[in-house]
Motif scaffolding. Structure first.
Motif, PDB file in Angstrom:
ATOM      1  N   GLN A 199       0.838  -1.187   0.000  1.00  0.00           N
ATOM      2  CA  GLN A 199       0.000   0.000   0.000  1.00  0.00           C
ATOM      3  C   GLN A 199       0.881   1.248   0.000  1.00  0.00           C
ATOM      4  O   GLN A 199       1.904   1.298   0.692  1.00  0.00           O
ATOM      5  CB  GLN A 199      -0.920   0.004   1.220  1.00  0.00           C
TER       6      GLN A 199
ATOM      7  N   VAL B  22      -3.695  -2.026  -7.684  1.00  0.00           N
ATOM      8  CA  VAL B  22      -4.928  -1.993  -6.879  1.00  0.00           C
ATOM      9  C   VAL B  22      -5.425  -0.556  -6.869  1.00  0.00           C
ATOM     10  O   VAL B  22      -4.698   0.359  -6.461  1.00  0.00           O
ATOM     11  CB  VAL B  22      -4.670  -2.485  -5.443  1.00  0.00           C
ATOM     12  N   HIS B  23      -6.660  -0.383  -7.329  1.00  0.00           N
ATOM     13  CA  HIS B  23      -7.254   0.954  -7.393  1.00  0.00           C
ATOM     14  C   HIS B  23      -8.437   1.042  -6.439  1.00  0.00           C
ATOM     15  O   HIS B  23      -9.195   0.079  -6.283  1.00  0.00           O
ATOM     16  CB  HIS B  23      -7.733   1.280  -8.809  1.00  0.00           C
ATOM     17  N   ALA B  24      -8.575   2.174  -5.817  1.00  0.00           N
ATOM     18  CA  ALA B  24      -9.745   2.475  -4.999  1.00  0.00           C
ATOM     19  C   ALA B  24     -10.364   3.741  -5.561  1.00  0.00           C
ATOM     20  O   ALA B  24      -9.776   4.818  -5.471  1.00  0.00           O
ATOM     21  CB  ALA B  24      -9.349   2.667  -3.537  1.00  0.00           C
TER      22      ALA B  24
ATOM     23  N   GLY C 160      -9.074  -4.046  -3.913  1.00  0.00           N
ATOM     24  CA  GLY C 160      -9.146  -2.609  -4.176  1.00  0.00           C
ATOM     25  C   GLY C 160     -10.490  -2.025  -3.788  1.00  0.00           C
ATOM     26  O   GLY C 160     -10.568  -0.972  -3.144  1.00  0.00           O
TER      27      GLY C 160
END
Length: 683
Positions: free
Chosen positions: A381, A460-462, A497
């Protein structure tokens, strides 16, 4: 006179191939001999056995038609060993040359296994081998003297071939039936083939579908056979198509025989094979249709003439094994698909409702890692606006060393190639770390330091923001993953994500529920929660708690004259100055427009609050410079003490508020305690 000459002639006379006798009794005797000779010739012509009669010198005097066929010509008048160079079996694999001299010395042989090899062409492979049973005994006259010898050869080549075929087919079929995977059955297949054929070494070569090369995946040899150098070289070497015995079989998809590997020009291991006495060799492909899975090669310590029938049988065995592999691959693909769907469902459901994000991530990484045979699965992260990254979660296989402790607080600028691809939204699939591009030199070095052979990294996208990446490492093999594996890892990254985004949203909602949106300080709700906790702690440990209410003097004027924007900036700056006036464990809250409240827990003496109050008044007396404006402000502070003034949170706040108004009444820019006697204490 003529009659007298005729009666004197009492011995047989040969005349142009005919035998005449002087009297009737002798004529009958020779007629009987002639009949016996004709009968012998008839028997020799019609018998299916190879019958050979020798005189006392070992030369052949009579031979049946079958014997002529066995030696490929007329053996009469030849020395027996010249016409029939028999090898008589003396042990499981030991043979010795048969000598007719032993028979002429009265040795009787019954049912001995012998082999007879003939070369019928210019090539070393042009050799035919007969397998026979032999009976041999001396010929004796009436006086029991040896006058010759007789050898009877029964050809059992076909029977032996049929038995060998049955034994091999039964052995391989039984092994495949008992094996759940080809990998499990491979060692037994090599052992079974070697034992059935009485060969010494078996090697399995597996085809790499990406590179088109062959590598040794298994090797078996008899316990009595010591081949350390040949085994070591075989296990480390790889073969390209047409190179060596495995490469030739692989390229042609057909079996191949080498009579003597030591002298073969296309056998790179010849020197080591010669040193450890390996000679005969053959290989056959494992395939089904046009798909070739690998090659099996066998070695013998003897020079072995080519056996076309055996090659045909081995080609059939290779197809049988290939069909087994294909069937198992189909079964494994179906099982993998079912496991894939179960894993996706498990990961998805795990994040529908979760109380522990880290636990849910770990279990999901473990599920995906095990299904895809990864050595490690992990989540990194980003923080500090992407300047640093931390390995926050890691799963690793039992025999793999964890790395999470060594992968904390890493500057992302150290990994330019990795970050460039992640920011572009690329799935980073590195099937072979050793072949990484030059621009990824640092990343390659880091991967190799951790013994990574292949890796797969997914961003990983949020809510469209890159917050980290999921990685899966192989520390055993290169290019271990298929399209379905990549799809599963992609889904895992997407689910994590989305969960991270939800966690962030929930954390933000929680934060907003307990914090002031302008200053970031705790709001009235969080203030009351922390005050309750402070009072419980103080009661248990017999300590004091102070509540301070700070009200800015004439803050309304700032808003009215300079506008609410400057007023907001002033409040934020005041919050920052207040933070520097208290301890880390103290709480500063904004509980009203220009009102701040402070909790000072765990006090030993009430006078400690005077120090804090004095710091605050001095800090807020300093000029504020905001967007070209110089602002001077003061504050009025009211203080209540637990347990001197009150014991409940509500009463403490109420009495601190009363004390704050006393400060304003006394001229502002000062502090007052709720108890009047406390105000007489010198600052």
């Amino acid at each position: 006179m003529k009659k007298q000459e005729k009666t004197k002639s009492d011995r047989p006379v040969e005349n142009e191939g005919c035998i005449t006798v002087a009297n009737g009794s002798e004529q009958k005797h020779y007629e009987d001999i002639l009949a016996d000779v004709c009968l012998l010739h008839s028997i020799l012509d019609q018998t299916m056995e190879g019958v050979v009669v020798c005189d006392v010198s070992g030369k052949i005097v009579r031979a049946s038609k079958t014997a002529h066929l066995l030696c490929g010509g007329d053996p009469v008048s030849k020395v027996f060993e010249e016409a029939f160079p028999l090898q008589i079996k003396t042990g499981k694999k030991e043979h010795t040359n048969f000598r007719i001299e032993d028979v002429l010395n009265c040795k009787i042989i019954q049912g001995a296994e012998v082999s007879l090899a003939y070369s019928f062409g210019d090539r070393s492979n042009d050799t035919k081998v007969f397998h026979m049973l032999m009976n041999a005994s001396p010929l004796l006259n009436a006086e029991k003297s040896v006058v010759g010898g007789i050898v009877i050869l029964s050809d059992v080549t076909e029977q032996k071939r049929v038995k060998r075929r049955k034994d091999i087919l039964y052995t391989i079929t039984h092994i495949l039936a008992e094996s759940t995977t080809f990998k499990e059955g491979a060692p037994e297949i090599l052992r079974g083939l070697c034992e059935c054929l009485e060969w010494d070494v078996g090697v399995l070569w597996t085809a790499e579908r990406k590179t088109g090369t062959l590598h040794c995946s298994d090797l078996w040899h008899k316990p009595s056979v010591e081949i350390p150098e040949f085994e070591a070289l075989t296990r480390q070497i790889t073969f390209s198509p047409q190179v060596g015995l495995p490469g030739s079989v692989y390229a042609d998809k057909a079996p191949l025989w080498i009579t003597n590997a030591v002298s073969d020009a296309n056998f790179p291991r010849a020197a080591v094979a010669a040193k450890e006495k390996l000679h005969g060799a053959f290989g056959f492909p494992i395939l089904t249709g046009n798909t070739i899975f690998g090659v099996i090669e066998l070695f013998s310590r003897e020079i072995q003439p080519a056996d076309d029938d055996l090659l045909t049988l081995m080609a059939s065995i290779g197809e049988q094994i290939g069909q087994f592999i294909k069937r198992k691959q189909s079964e494994e693909a179906l099982i993998h698909r079912i496991d894939f769907e179960k894993t996706v469902a498990s990961i998805s459901s795990r994040f529908v409702v979760f109380s522990d994000f880290n636990s849910a991530v770990f279990k999901s990484l473990a599920d995906a890692g095990r299904l895809c045979d990864a050595g490690r699965a992990y989540l990194f992260q980003f923080r500090d606006n992407g300047a640093f990254m931390d390995n926050s979660n890691e799963w690793h296989a039992d025999a793999v060393t964890p790395e999470i402790q060594h992968l904390q607080n890493l500057p992302t600028a150290m990994f330019p190639w990795l970050m460039k691809n992640l920011q572009a939204g690329n799935v980073i699939h590195i099937p072979d770390v050793s072949q990484m591009p030059a621009e990824a030199a640092f990343e390659k070095q880091e991967f190799e330091k951790r013994d990574i052979k292949a890796t797969l990294i997914l961003p990983v996208h949020a809510e469209k923001e890159l917050i980290g990446f999921v990685g899966f490492d192989s520390v055993v093999a290169i290019d271990p993953w298929h399209e379905e594996d990549i799809a599963l890892l992609h889904i895992t990254a997407e689910i994590i994500g989305n969960a991270a985004a939800r966690k962030h949203s929930e954390a933000l909602i929680t934060y907003m529920a307990y914090h002031d949106t302008l200053t970031g300080l705790p709001n009235r709700n969080l203030f009351h929660d922390r005050l309750k906790v402070a009072l419980v702690h103080a009661q248990r440990h017999k300590r004091m708690v102070a509540v301070m209410i700070i009200d800015l003097d004439q803050f309304k004027t700032v808003n009215d004259v300079l506008g609410h924007h400057i007023g907001d900036l002033l409040l934020k700056e005041i919050a920052a100055r207040l933070t520097h006036c208290v301890r880390k464990g103290d709480t500063i809250a904004r509980t009203g427009g220009d009102e701040f409240t402070i909790i000072l827990p765990d006090l030993i003496h009430a006078l400690n609050t005077i120090i804090v109050a004095s710091k605050i008044i001095d800090a807020l007396n300093q000029t504020f410079r905001l967007e070209g404006h110089e602002i001077h402000t003061t504050s009025s502070i009211g203080i209540s003490l637990y347990p001197l003034d009150a014991e409940s949170p509500e009463d403490l706040v109420k009495k601190a508020d009363i004390a704050m108004y006393l400060s304003k009444a006394r001229g502002k820019n000062t502090y007052r305690f709720y108890r009047s006697e406390m105000n007489n204490v010198k600052k």
